[in-house]
Design an enzyme around this catalytic site. Sequence first.
Site, mmCIF file in Angstrom:
data_model
loop_
_atom_site.group_PDB
_atom_site.id
_atom_site.type_symbol
_atom_site.label_atom_id
_atom_site.label_comp_id
_atom_site.label_asym_id
_atom_site.label_seq_id
_atom_site.Cartn_x
_atom_site.Cartn_y
_atom_site.Cartn_z
ATOM 1 C CE1 TYR A 193 1.053 -0.110 4.346
ATOM 2 C CE2 TYR A 193 -1.512 -0.594 4.870
ATOM 3 C CZ TYR A 193 -0.130 -0.225 5.310
ATOM 4 O OH TYR A 193 -0.005 -0.459 6.676
ATOM 5 C CD GLU A 194 -0.437 5.150 1.598
ATOM 6 O OE1 GLU A 194 -0.397 5.981 0.541
ATOM 7 O OE2 GLU A 194 -1.558 5.133 2.291
ATOM 8 N N GLY A 195 1.523 2.819 -2.527
ATOM 9 C CA GLY A 195 2.517 2.766 -3.859
ATOM 10 C C GLY A 195 3.263 1.549 -3.669
#
Length: 578
Positions: free
Chosen positions: A434-436
């Site tokens: 997550y978050e890229g």
Amino acid sequence: MFNYIPPIDDYRFLLTEVLGFDRAMADIGKEVDADLAAAVLEEAGRMCAERLHPLNRHGDEEGSRLVGDKVETPAGFAEAWRDFAAAGWASLSAAPEHGGQGLPFILQLWLDEMMAAANLSFGLFPGLTRGACEAIAAHADQALKATYLPPMVSGEWTGAMALTESGAGTDLALLKTKAVPQQDGSYQVTGQKIFISSGDHDFGGNIVHLVLARLPDAPAGVKGISLFLVPKFLPDADGGFTVRNALSVGALEKKMGIHAQPTCVMNYDGATGWLVGEANRGLAAMFTMMNAERLMVGIQGLGIAGAAYQQASGYAKERLQGRSADGARNPVAIIEHADVRRMLLNIRAFVEAGRALAGWTALQLDRAHHHPDASERARADALVALLTPVVKAGFTDFGFESAVQAQQVFGGHGYIREWGMEQYVRDARIAQIYEGTNGVQAMDLVGRKLPLADGAVVEGFFDLIAADLAAAEGLAIAERTREALALLRATTASLRGAGIDAAGAAAVDYLRFFALVAMGWMWTRMAVAAQETDSPLHEAKRAVADYFAARMLPQSQGLAASIASGEGSIMALAADAF
């Protein structure tokens, strides 16, 4: 399972002997010294160990639940949140003009580490709220700031980030959520978002969603995305926030880990929201939050690794199995076996260097925000931009590997729930996604960050490392890091102007290579500081620095060779042959 022990002695060592905390604070005009910082961290560690860690295992087993249209978090979480906020931890590093304490960001980042170690699911609530506050503070108008920031900073309200849709993950150009302007200046937001951490809970108070959506006349692609503030509750006639907005939880995601964290499918059915920043410039505004979250997620990998190390080292000193190396004693504690020590040292070498690099990066962030010289602010900001994907991806990759190795120390006991090690593995895995995703972070480093200022930012960072290595003549860690840095410089030069396939083929290996050199730099600084005395802490630092030099830095040679081989072997197989 062993009790969590906050690494306060290590923080104090870094503050006073490695990172030059007092001088750094003097440079930016903050009246905080190392003694005060250590006292704050000690109190924060006590809260994490005594309040949050005891909730971790049952939070994983009980999980958050959707009961009707309401989310229920595991027993004790809502009370722990209210205690956390009441004690001021939610406002630690926030700006005083919004009700924050304005303490240095290094304290915030190390608090994040301890929260991740003690209870990762809980730590997401304050982390996401802080990121939302940063985006609102940087981009919203004064009316939105005045209304929403004080209760969010205090922890009375919380925040969430709503980007992802079922057809639009990394490629946000595909998102379909719509926002229609209303006569009163608000917007009606309609669409569905998935994977929304902290999307709803039972803590009480408002939940402020930052939602990416398109205006009716928006251009196609990412240039047509706007950002909207969409609260769970709207103001009533008396100014209280009691009117339920038209947003709801459609489902809770069933996940591999972080079970106590409510990861929501959110439905916005004409929900009232307000534009944050300029129309069609929402992605730039959202990246203020995302970059803050990426640092936090990297620290999650660090925190999990540190917690897993504590459990594994404690177990290894108690578990009796096998004979001593000379065959004279049987059974012996498994800490005597070379392979067990190898696994523990791999973890420890990452954790202590990662903690130092996180602290250095945090000091640069404070410098970027508060230094009186504009050129120094710009220089520090560029260094943080360079290191953000390294911290996010490097720390979470090493963090997951550390959790797996710590689990391995337990043998069969690591695979069952009783000792808690399998939870660390499950919880750590999401941080690489997550978050890229970490592949995207690596492409960001190679494609966007290396070319900053025509390469001057990364070369300036390498020069900082080289200067410290030159001052550490005679230390094995300095010499090995110097060799790795020279190889990294050459590899960096070879990637300038690389095509998309060449960059993609090299990116993940390059980021790991970069992280290893940065950690070698931190180990060099720690080893230099540790020459002063023969205390147990200093002796351990010297020994682990030598281990990192001998056993982990040599990975850089293989990574350089892999990068140099180019994209040919990766792209040769036809797509339909997979």
